[in-house]
Design a protein around this motif. Sequence first.
Motif, PDB file in Angstrom:
ATOM      1  N   SER A 113       0.834  -1.211   0.000  1.00 15.25           N
ATOM      2  CA  SER A 113       0.000   0.000   0.000  1.00 15.25           C
ATOM      3  C   SER A 113       0.867   1.259   0.000  1.00 15.25           C
ATOM      4  O   SER A 113       0.570   2.218  -0.708  1.00 15.25           O
ATOM      5  CB  SER A 113      -0.989  -0.008   1.177  1.00 15.25           C
ATOM      6  N   ILE A 114       1.952   1.245   0.753  1.00 13.82           N
ATOM      7  CA  ILE A 114       2.798   2.455   0.806  1.00 13.82           C
ATOM      8  C   ILE A 114       3.418   2.724  -0.557  1.00 13.82           C
ATOM      9  O   ILE A 114       3.395   3.860  -1.060  1.00 13.82           O
ATOM     10  CB  ILE A 114       3.890   2.316   1.894  1.00 13.82           C
ATOM     11  N   LEU A 115       3.970   1.695  -1.177  1.00 16.49           N
ATOM     12  CA  LEU A 115       4.633   1.907  -2.481  1.00 16.49           C
ATOM     13  C   LEU A 115       3.631   2.389  -3.533  1.00 16.49           C
ATOM     14  O   LEU A 115       3.933   3.267  -4.338  1.00 16.49           O
ATOM     15  CB  LEU A 115       5.314   0.613  -2.943  1.00 16.49           C
TER      16      LEU A 115
ATOM     17  N   LEU B 214      -2.061   3.383   7.491  1.00 19.87           N
ATOM     18  CA  LEU B 214      -1.474   4.345   6.567  1.00 19.87           C
ATOM     19  C   LEU B 214      -2.521   5.446   6.363  1.00 19.87           C
ATOM     20  O   LEU B 214      -3.512   5.252   5.661  1.00 19.87           O
ATOM     21  CB  LEU B 214      -1.119   3.669   5.234  1.00 19.87           C
ATOM     22  N   PHE B 215      -2.307   6.574   7.039  1.00 20.24           N
ATOM     23  CA  PHE B 215      -3.230   7.716   6.935  1.00 20.24           C
ATOM     24  C   PHE B 215      -2.777   8.568   5.756  1.00 20.24           C
ATOM     25  O   PHE B 215      -1.754   9.243   5.837  1.00 20.24           O
ATOM     26  CB  PHE B 215      -3.195   8.552   8.222  1.00 20.24           C
TER      27      PHE B 215
ATOM     28  N   PHE C 182      13.683   4.091  -1.852  1.00 18.43           N
ATOM     29  CA  PHE C 182      12.462   3.715  -1.146  1.00 18.43           C
ATOM     30  C   PHE C 182      11.966   2.380  -1.669  1.00 18.43           C
ATOM     31  O   PHE C 182      11.485   2.270  -2.791  1.00 18.43           O
ATOM     32  CB  PHE C 182      11.395   4.800  -1.342  1.00 18.43           C
ATOM     33  N   ASP C 183      12.109   1.336  -0.845  1.00 20.82           N
ATOM     34  CA  ASP C 183      11.655   0.015  -1.278  1.00 20.82           C
ATOM     35  C   ASP C 183      11.177  -0.773  -0.060  1.00 20.82           C
ATOM     36  O   ASP C 183      11.009  -0.203   1.029  1.00 20.82           O
ATOM     37  CB  ASP C 183      12.777  -0.708  -2.046  1.00 20.82           C
ATOM     38  N   GLU C 184      11.019  -2.057  -0.212  1.00 18.67           N
ATOM     39  CA  GLU C 184      10.457  -2.857   0.879  1.00 18.67           C
ATOM     40  C   GLU C 184      11.356  -2.841   2.109  1.00 18.67           C
ATOM     41  O   GLU C 184      10.879  -2.896   3.245  1.00 18.67           O
ATOM     42  CB  GLU C 184      10.212  -4.287   0.389  1.00 18.67           C
TER      43      GLU C 184
ATOM     44  N   LEU D  58       0.292  14.757  -1.404  1.00 17.91           N
ATOM     45  CA  LEU D  58      -0.005  13.706  -0.427  1.00 17.91           C
ATOM     46  C   LEU D  58       0.930  13.828   0.766  1.00 17.91           C
ATOM     47  O   LEU D  58       2.107  14.166   0.621  1.00 17.91           O
ATOM     48  CB  LEU D  58       0.179  12.319  -1.039  1.00 17.91           C
ATOM     49  N   MET D  59       0.401  13.524   1.928  1.00 12.82           N
ATOM     50  CA  MET D  59       1.177  13.479   3.154  1.00 12.82           C
ATOM     51  C   MET D  59       0.809  12.188   3.896  1.00 12.82           C
ATOM     52  O   MET D  59       0.164  12.217   4.945  1.00 12.82           O
ATOM     53  CB  MET D  59       0.806  14.687   4.008  1.00 12.82           C
ATOM     54  N   PRO D  60       1.165  11.013   3.335  1.00 13.94           N
ATOM     55  CA  PRO D  60       0.780   9.772   3.999  1.00 13.94           C
ATOM     56  C   PRO D  60       1.630   9.545   5.251  1.00 13.94           C
ATOM     57  O   PRO D  60       2.813   9.864   5.253  1.00 13.94           O
ATOM     58  CB  PRO D  60       1.098   8.687   2.952  1.00 13.94           C
ATOM     59  N   GLY D  61       1.015   9.002   6.275  1.00 17.18           N
ATOM     60  CA  GLY D  61       1.747   8.764   7.515  1.00 17.18           C
ATOM     61  C   GLY D  61       1.453   7.392   8.081  1.00 17.18           C
ATOM     62  O   GLY D  61       0.309   6.916   8.021  1.00 17.18           O
TER      63      GLY D  61
END
Length: 460
Positions: A228-230, A268-269, A328-330, A245-248
Amino acid sequence: MTLRSGGSGPRRELERSFRGRLIWPGQPEYEAARLVENATFDGRRPALIARATGADDVVVAIRFGRAAGLPIAVRSGGHSIAGHSTGDGVMVLDVSGLDGLEIDAVERRARCGPGIQAGRYTTAADAHGMATPFGDHGTVAVGGITLGGGIGWLVRRDGLTIDSLLAAELVTADGEQIVANENEHPDLFWAIRGGGGNFGAVTALTLALHPIDTVLHGSILLRSSAESILRVLEIGHAAPDELTLMPGVMAIPPMDEVPAEHHGQLGLFIDLLWAGPTPAGLAAIAGLRSIGPVLYDNVAEKRYPDLFPPPSGNRSAWTSRSLFIDRFDEATIEVIERQVATAPPGDALAIFRVLGGAASRVPNDATAYSWRDKSILLWIISDTGSDDATRMPEMAAWATGFQDELRAFGSATYVNFMADEGPAAVPAAYGAVTWARLREVKRRYDPDNVFHLNQNIAPA
Ligand SMILES: Cc1cc2nc3c(=O)[nH]c(=O)nc-3n(C[C@H](O)[C@H](O)[C@H](O)COP(=O)(O)OP(=O)(O)OC[C@H]3O[C@@H](n4cnc5c(N)ncnc54)[C@H](O)[C@@H]3O)c2cc1C
């Protein structure tokens, strides 16, 4: 040097010439006036809080501070995460009262005092259908956020706050009043766009305004996972500039709207802003909603100032660290999820500021903020949730450990999100080329390092 009242000497001269309020220890307002936003610093006791009413007061106060040998802590909104706008035995030069705002809707520019809060500025500008990009918090003052760069909701559409800065009026360490813009003191103008409060006390700012209408804003909650984050970051980077976007990642609190089985699990907000026509915005965020399962979704049409509600009045002790993420990866996500899940009691968050867009189209060397090519800034927050600062060493150790572990995936930090991270951290926050140039400008404008209560740049 004596600070006694009456007689002759610097204090007598200060009391004669300063038009604003001088608040000394023992006076009734002192206990409230010494506090800043972050309760971590509640124990600090300045020697004097000088509340300026204009640039002339700033000149008088700087001359007094130098003559009396008092370190000068400049304060606009008091939101320094490092606690730089207060200190034991310092003179706080408080310019929060310089909060005027003049809007020229025709020329699309505003002139304001450094003490105006971002929320009040935004409300006033919105009445003209305009906005200047600031951060995500209405009580941060325009003075501090601008000098560090300014990363907020409109960063992809309109750039950083400094990309809208047209001119700044400053009082230098010598007490001289000058203007910095593209034509006057251009090196200084370069340096104050990211170099913080190192070069003088800012008494006014002129900023560009950009059209704004109804926006889409809110949060979509998913369960946190690498997948979901990726996917969210991929959508955030590919989206039109109107979407920021500002996901947290944080543990899901016991929200009534979310089934209890998810409470305490990592969520994941995806906080988001769309600043453009609503139909196009709904299309731009459709991909986020389809990642699913969506646990909560309160994205709605709003006026832009609605994003900056009045402060709750609750203060807490907290700290933060940041790092631009290059890879940025797993493996990066494994570190982030594990660190958030094992944080000390309190609120632990890792927020991804998705960059790019207008901010990335400015050359890296055009301003002292020189990380235009970075696409993700991770903001690590550790908040006790109360004004009791006794657990701050534990919180700070967690945040530092988290940041250190992520150095395998990123580099450099954003000065406005820095705590007091030690002498080596500030050069690293700028990089060698920018750092050398900043030190040279510092040598010319503040060779004695009068303005050193900040993320300090030692003169060359
Ligand atoms: C709750 C919170 C949310 C935040 N969100 C964001 C965000 O979304 N985006 C972002 O980019 N930043 C954000 N920040 C960071 C913020 O931009 C910086 O902390 C900023 O420096 C605060 O400005 P201030 O004037 O309110 O604070 P102050 O503590 O008054 O000032 C901070 C420092 O700036 C310098 N300074 C301030 N005013 C002047 C002046 N007039 N002349 C010379 N130097 C001056 C001084 O060195 C001072 O120590 C946030 C901070 C907080 C606490």
